[in-house]
Design an enzyme around this catalytic site. Structure first.
Site, short mmCIF file in Angstrom:
data_model
loop_
_atom_site.label_atom_id
_atom_site.label_comp_id
_atom_site.label_asym_id
_atom_site.label_seq_id
_atom_site.Cartn_x
_atom_site.Cartn_y
_atom_site.Cartn_z
N THR A 36 66.45 19.11 -67.50
CA THR A 36 66.80 18.28 -66.22
C THR A 36 67.00 17.09 -66.26
O THR A 36 66.24 16.30 -67.56
CB THR A 36 65.81 18.62 -65.43
OG1 THR A 36 66.19 17.50 -64.03
CG2 THR A 36 64.44 18.48 -65.56
N GLY A 87 69.90 22.68 -61.72
CA GLY A 87 70.76 21.79 -62.08
C GLY A 87 71.08 21.51 -63.68
O GLY A 87 70.14 21.52 -64.26
N ASP A 133 61.34 22.53 -63.07
CA ASP A 133 60.01 23.41 -62.80
C ASP A 133 60.36 24.51 -61.67
O ASP A 133 59.62 25.36 -61.61
CB ASP A 133 58.83 22.46 -62.40
CG ASP A 133 58.98 21.74 -61.21
OD1 ASP A 133 59.94 21.67 -60.51
OD2 ASP A 133 58.09 21.04 -60.59
N ASP A 145 61.31 14.85 -64.60
CA ASP A 145 60.14 15.00 -63.76
C ASP A 145 59.18 16.25 -63.98
O ASP A 145 58.56 17.01 -63.19
CB ASP A 145 60.67 15.10 -62.15
CG ASP A 145 61.51 16.19 -62.01
OD1 ASP A 145 62.00 16.85 -63.20
OD2 ASP A 145 61.99 16.50 -61.06
O1 F6P Z 1 67.33 18.25 -60.58
C1 F6P Z 1 68.36 17.63 -60.97
C2 F6P Z 1 69.58 16.84 -59.80
O2 F6P Z 1 70.58 16.22 -60.39
C3 F6P Z 1 68.86 15.71 -58.87
O3 F6P Z 1 68.44 14.85 -59.33
C4 F6P Z 1 69.74 16.06 -57.65
O4 F6P Z 1 69.01 15.54 -56.53
C5 F6P Z 1 70.07 17.45 -57.47
O5 F6P Z 1 69.90 17.94 -59.07
C6 F6P Z 1 71.24 17.63 -57.10
O6 F6P Z 1 71.64 18.85 -56.82
P1 F6P Z 1 72.88 19.75 -56.62
O7 F6P Z 1 73.65 19.77 -57.88
O8 F6P Z 1 72.70 21.12 -56.15
O9 F6P Z 1 73.64 19.12 -55.43
#
Ligand code: F6P
Length: 319
Positions: free
Chosen positions: A125, A11, A103, A129
């Site tokens: 991120t 992400g 991670d 976390d």
């Molecule tokens: O890991 C970052 C994050 O924004 C999380 O908080 C969220 O759950 C996830 O990515 C959403 O992922 P995507 O953009 O693939 O839907």
């Protein structure tokens, strides 16, 4: 080391561009050639690798998202598939790779390191976390985006004497929810790390109303339940005018804050220094304002933990 590459993965988060800029400029400063891999690990497999010049990262530090783009690439877990990426790097003479991501992205980097490509991870991120660092790149910007939203929601909540449930990101980690609840003065926060009875939440809202409170804000991390589910459960115990606001992907966008730009610049440059020193299999981070390096295996060996004192404080201050 004469040639390195950089990619962003998982992400996106505000500040990734500042990190890539720092990697590119620091490498060039030391006469190391640097390549950008577009679309994360997918681009590595598809040989979407281009040389970066000084100007390639000009006018990028203030931009949200990642100009190198990112992609989820589950097939990268496969050893044979990964070899295609390694072959592409070898063909260009690239010996080191900087991976900016979460991670999941570090796991790919760890495997590449075991398979002969020197790798360094940079924590990017919004979720904050990742072990081995106090802060991840993008967390501060996302936090400020959420606070801005809470402040605006509070205006209308107050005008209409409503209870607002604000759903924020964080599948497994409650940092964004907790920090924004504390900074936004929310009545209650629900985080994945702590089970909280909705009746307890309802009782607190009720006590507030009895003391003359006109509106309430509840922050719920998406990993606990959706905002709508939270509203449905709340209705079983209390009769208040409720609205739900799901902040969604707006939390991932926007121009990075000063804190994120500085963090990204420091970590990007440090990652290059480590590669130049021949190090590999490490993630960089910041702890007590000092740059640190941690082996990937140590990062994976423990769960990320929520700041318990801050959790207690948030509850204490929201009486
Ligand atoms: O890991 C970052 C994050 O924004 C999380 O908080 C969220 O759950 C996830 O990515 C959403 O992922 P995507 O953009 O693939 O839907």
């Amino acid at each position: 080391m004469k040639k390195i590459a950089v990619l962003t993965s998982g992400g996106d988060s505000p500040g990734m561009n500042a990190a890539v800029r720092a990697v590119v400029r620091k490498a060039l400063f030391h006469d190391v050639e640097v390549y950008g891999v577009y679309q994360g690990y997918l681009g590595l497999l598809n040989n979407n690798i281009k040389p970066m010049e000084r100007g390639s990262v000009g006018d990028k530090i203030q931009r949200g998202g990642t100009f190198l783009q990112s992609a989820r690439c589950p097939e990268f877990k496969d050893r044979e598939v990964r070899q295609r990426g390694i072959d592409n790097l070898n063909a260009l003479g690239i010996e080191g790779l900087v991976v900016v991501g979460g991670d999941g992205s570090y796991r790919g980097a760890q495997r590449l390191s075991e398979e002969g490509i020197k790798t360094i991870g940079i924590p990017g991120t919004i979720d904050n976390d990742i072990n081995g660092t106090d802060f991840t790149i993008g967390f501060d910007t996302a936090l400020n985006t959420i606070i801005d939203a809470i402040d605006k929601i509070r205006d209308t909540a107050s005008s209409h004497e409503r209870t607002f449930i604000v759903e924020v990101m964080g599948r497994d980690a409650g940092d964004l929810a907790l920090w924004s609840a504390l900074a936004g003065g929310a009545e209650t926060v629900l985080v994945p790390e702590h089970k909280k009875d909705i009746k307890e939440v309802a009782d607190k809202i009720q006590q507030g109303i009895e003391r003359g409170k006109k509106h309430s804000i509840i922050i719920v991390a998406e990993g606990v339940m959706t905002g709508e589910e939270c509203a449905d459960q709340l209705k079983k115990y209390i009769n208040v005018d409720t609205r739900v606001s799901v902040l969604g992907h707006m939390q991932r966008g926007g121009s990075p804050s000063g804190v994120d730009r500085v963090l990204a610049s420091r970590l990007g440059a440090y990652a290059v220094e480590l590669l130049m020193a021949g190090e590999s299999g490490l993630a960089v981070g910041i702890q007590n304002n000092k740059l640190t390096k941690t082996k990937f295996e140590d990062i994976f060996s423990t769960q990320h933990v929520l700041d318990e004192r801050m959790y207690r404080l948030t509850n204490e201050l929201s009486i």
